[in-house]
Each structure stands twice: as structure tokens, then as C-alpha cells.
Enzyme design. Structure first.
Site, short mmCIF file in Angstrom:
data_model
loop_
_atom_site.label_atom_id
_atom_site.label_comp_id
_atom_site.label_asym_id
_atom_site.label_seq_id
_atom_site.Cartn_x
_atom_site.Cartn_y
_atom_site.Cartn_z
N LYS A 68 99.11 29.05 2.95
CA LYS A 68 99.52 30.45 3.06
C LYS A 68 100.66 30.81 2.11
O LYS A 68 101.61 31.49 2.46
CB LYS A 68 99.90 30.81 4.51
CG LYS A 68 98.83 30.47 5.53
CD LYS A 68 97.43 30.90 5.10
CE LYS A 68 97.31 32.39 4.86
NZ LYS A 68 95.98 32.75 4.24
N TRP A 73 94.92 33.03 -4.74
CA TRP A 73 95.30 33.74 -5.96
C TRP A 73 95.49 32.76 -7.11
O TRP A 73 94.97 32.98 -8.21
CB TRP A 73 96.58 34.54 -5.70
CG TRP A 73 97.00 35.45 -6.81
CD1 TRP A 73 96.22 36.00 -7.79
CD2 TRP A 73 98.32 35.94 -7.05
NE1 TRP A 73 96.95 36.80 -8.61
CE2 TRP A 73 98.25 36.78 -8.19
CE3 TRP A 73 99.54 35.77 -6.41
CZ2 TRP A 73 99.38 37.43 -8.69
CZ3 TRP A 73 100.66 36.42 -6.91
CH2 TRP A 73 100.58 37.24 -8.04
N HIS A 134 96.16 20.60 -0.35
CA HIS A 134 97.37 20.91 0.41
C HIS A 134 98.16 19.63 0.67
O HIS A 134 99.23 19.69 1.29
CB HIS A 134 97.02 21.55 1.76
CG HIS A 134 96.60 22.98 1.69
ND1 HIS A 134 97.18 23.90 0.83
CD2 HIS A 134 95.64 23.68 2.39
CE1 HIS A 134 96.62 25.08 1.01
NE2 HIS A 134 95.69 24.97 1.93
N ARG A 156 106.02 29.56 -1.34
CA ARG A 156 106.40 30.94 -1.03
C ARG A 156 107.71 30.97 -0.25
O ARG A 156 108.04 30.02 0.45
CB ARG A 156 105.28 31.59 -0.20
CG ARG A 156 105.32 33.10 -0.11
CD ARG A 156 104.07 33.62 0.55
NE ARG A 156 103.99 35.08 0.52
CZ ARG A 156 103.00 35.78 1.02
NH1 ARG A 156 101.98 35.17 1.60
NH2 ARG A 156 103.00 37.11 0.95
N LYS A 290 97.70 41.24 3.23
CA LYS A 290 98.54 42.23 2.53
C LYS A 290 98.94 41.80 1.13
O LYS A 290 99.08 42.61 0.23
CB LYS A 290 99.80 42.52 3.35
CG LYS A 290 99.59 43.38 4.58
CD LYS A 290 100.94 43.72 5.21
CE LYS A 290 100.78 44.65 6.39
NZ LYS A 290 102.10 45.01 6.98
#
Length: 327
Positions: A68, A73, A134, A156, A290
Site C-alpha cells: 500500500k 503505480w 513485498h 510511503r 484515491k
């Protein structure tokens, strides 16, 4: 909570014996403490097989990420950049008809599946082979770490990462299970208990390797990529050894790739609106929410902000890794 304070699972659920376990986020599965990270129970055997059987090639490209954090992307951008001369016309680009997770498959899924699929994907995949993972850096296969293959990593801001993960896991949970409350998920996240966590050690493993071997590991932050995508697309191409020519830069190739891989474009594609992907059969539409930065402010209370800010500061202290707008 200490990483060694979990409950031990029963023999039926433990793919590998003597592993501590904790409840997973909104899932019927558990996390097993495997090589100092929380591995989903259904992936432990796969990661073990990946370590033992994956044979890296010198020109492999690995898209590594903490869950996440912008994985899809980065997979899309990586595939488009590596193939920007092969698919110079974007009208028939594979990303228009295939999900990025299909074009850049997770190694954990490959090695958790049929042996024939493992052989096929390792031997017949066009070069340069591009895979996703991951798995934390210390647990990557020896052949991968010792080869000259390229690893591109994305993480992130922990605040946005938490919100994205909480929304995602509640979205994909079985209907028979209740939603995971925000406060319970937050405490688990603060303890590092999340898929492939602790998140701080996952980030630091790749961060330290990117400093030690900058030609092998490129470390990216989601916020930076979002802020100036064109700059980073050019940087990624140079890292891969396939830089854009002056002509390509002049004719808008970079801008075309950025647009092709944008959240808005990918979310609107029919291929990403229906169907499932991955070993768990996750609906593709659930990967698109989003794609914003700073959305955490709509979820965090002042005490939550203080607590996570303190953890970020303590865990990353002295590493040189930091995140803007974490408090």
C-alpha cells in the site's frame, strides 16, 4: 508489543513449524513471524521457496515495495519505461489491456503456485524480466542480492500508508468477517504488525542498501514521485540503463508514459474495473481508491498524530531517512 510476544499457531495453519503468529488485518489468515518480519500465513511457504529456488539474471528488474505504498503505480511506470522503445505507440500498449500486477507478477505469487508456472515464468518471460516483491531486503534470495540486477523500491509516508492499508484490507475482507476498527488497526500498525511489517525495518532495509549500492537499488518515496513524476520517470530510465533520447524527450515520450500510468487513466480502463488478480483473487477495482497524499489528516486524532510521529522519529533516528508532513 514485542515481535516475540505473539501466540504460536496450531500445526494445521503453520506452513513452517515454530513460528509465532498474530491475527492478520481483517482476514481469516494470520501473520507468522518469519525471519523477523510478519509474513501472511499463506505466503510463508512461497517466500521460503522464492528464497531457495529463484535464480536471478543479470538484467532482471525487481519492483520492491512495502504494501500500500504505490506498488501498482510503480509497476506500471517500470514496465512502460523499460519497454518505451518496444511499445513506442501507446495506442496498443499492454497496460491498456492488462493490469500492472499481471504484467509484473509478484514473486511471492509465482513461488506459491504450481511448479510448472514457476518454471514457465522464470524461463519464458521476455528479458529483461520484471517481477514484483513485498519481501524485505534481508530475506531476498542470495542470487538476487549478489547479481547485478536492478531493484527499484517505493515506500510511503507512514501516516498515508496506514490509512491506505486500513481502507484496503477492510475492502477486500471476506463478507463473513467484521470490519477492522480504526483504533485496533492503528495499534497493530504502531507495533509493526501488518503484511511484511514492521514497516520501519522494511523501509530501512532497502534504504540502507540504496546508500551502500546506489547503482543496484533506487529508493523512491511516493510523495516525491507524486510531486514531480516527470523528473523521476527520467531518473528511473537512467537507473535502468535505458535513458530517453533527446528526440524522445522533445516529442513528449515522458509525458505520454506519465499519462498512461496515471491513477486516473488506469482506474478508468475496463481491464481494471472488473476481474480478479493474484493468489487471493482480489478484485482489480479494489486497488484504486484515491492515490492522494495527506489524506491521513481526515482520519487521525491528535493523540494518534503524536504517537505515530514519535514512533517515526524513534525508528528512523540516525538513518538519514525522513518523511515530510508526518505531523
Amino acid at each position: 508489543m514485542s515481535l516475540t510476544n505473539g501466540r504460536q499457531g496450531n500445526d494445521e495453519e503453520k506452513p513452517i513449524p515454530s513460528l509465532y503468529r498474530e491475527k492478520a488485518w481483517a482476514s481469516p489468515y494470520h501473520y507468522h513471524l518469519f525471519q523477523n518480519f510478519w509474513c501472511p500465513s499463506i505466503h510463508v511457504q512461497a517466500v521460503d521457496s522464492f528464497q531457495k529456488n529463484f535464480q536471478a539474471k543479470e538484467n532482471d528488474v525487481i519492483v520492491a515495495s512495502f504494501p500500500k505504498s504505490g506498488t501498482m503505480w510503480l509497476k506500471a511506470l517500470t514496465f512502460a519505461i523499460l519497454n518505451h522503445q518496444r511499445f513506442s505507440s501507446l495506442e496498443n500498449h499492454p497496460l491498456l489491456t492488462a493490469n500492472p500486477h499481471e504484467l509484473v507478477p509478484f514473486l511471492e505469487y509465482i513461488f506459491g503456485g504450481d511448479i510448472h508456472d514457476q518454471i514457465h515464468l522464470q524461463t519464458n518471460k521476455p528479458e529483461p524480466r520484471v517481477f514484483g516483491t513485498h519481501t524485505p531486503f534481508p530475506s531476498l534470495p542470495k542470487s538476487l542480492k549478489e547479481s547485478n540486477c536492478k531493484i527499484i523500491y517505493i515506500c510511503r509516508n507512514p501516516f498515508d500508508n496506514f490509512v491506505s492499508a486500513w481502507n484496503y484490507f477492510n475492502k477486500i475482507k471476506p463478507l463473513s468477517l467484521p470490519a477492522l476498527p480504526l483504533d485496533e488497526a492503528f495499534e497493530m500498525y504502531c507495533d509493526g504488525i501488518i503484511d511484511y511489517g514492521p514497516w520501519w525495518s522494511h523501509m530501512l532495509g532497502y534504504w540502507k542498501e540504496s546508500i551502500a549500492k546506489p547503482n543496484k537499488v533506487l529508493f523512491l518515496k511516493y510523495d516525491d514521485l507524486k510531486k514531480d513524476t516527470n523528473f523521476h520517470v527520467k531518473r528511473i530510465a537512467e537507473f535502468f540503463g535505458c535513458p530517453f533520447t533527446q528526440e524522445e524527450e522533445s516529442n513528449g515520450t515522458i509525458e505520454s508514459i506519465v499519462k498512461l500510468c496515471s491513477f486516473e487513466k488506469m482506474k478508468d480502463l475496463e481491464v481494471n474495473k472488473s476481474g480478479k488478480v493474484g493468489r487471493e483473487g482480489i478484485e482489480k477495482k479494489n486497488f484504486f481508491r484515491k492515490a492522494e497524499t495527506g489524506d491521513w489528516i481526515n482520519y487521525f486524532s491528535p493523540p494518534m498524530i503524536r504517537k505515530l510521529s514519535k514512533i517515526v522519529e524513534e525508528k528512523l533516528d540516525g538513518s538519514g531517512l525522513s518523511f515530510n508532513n508526518c505531523s
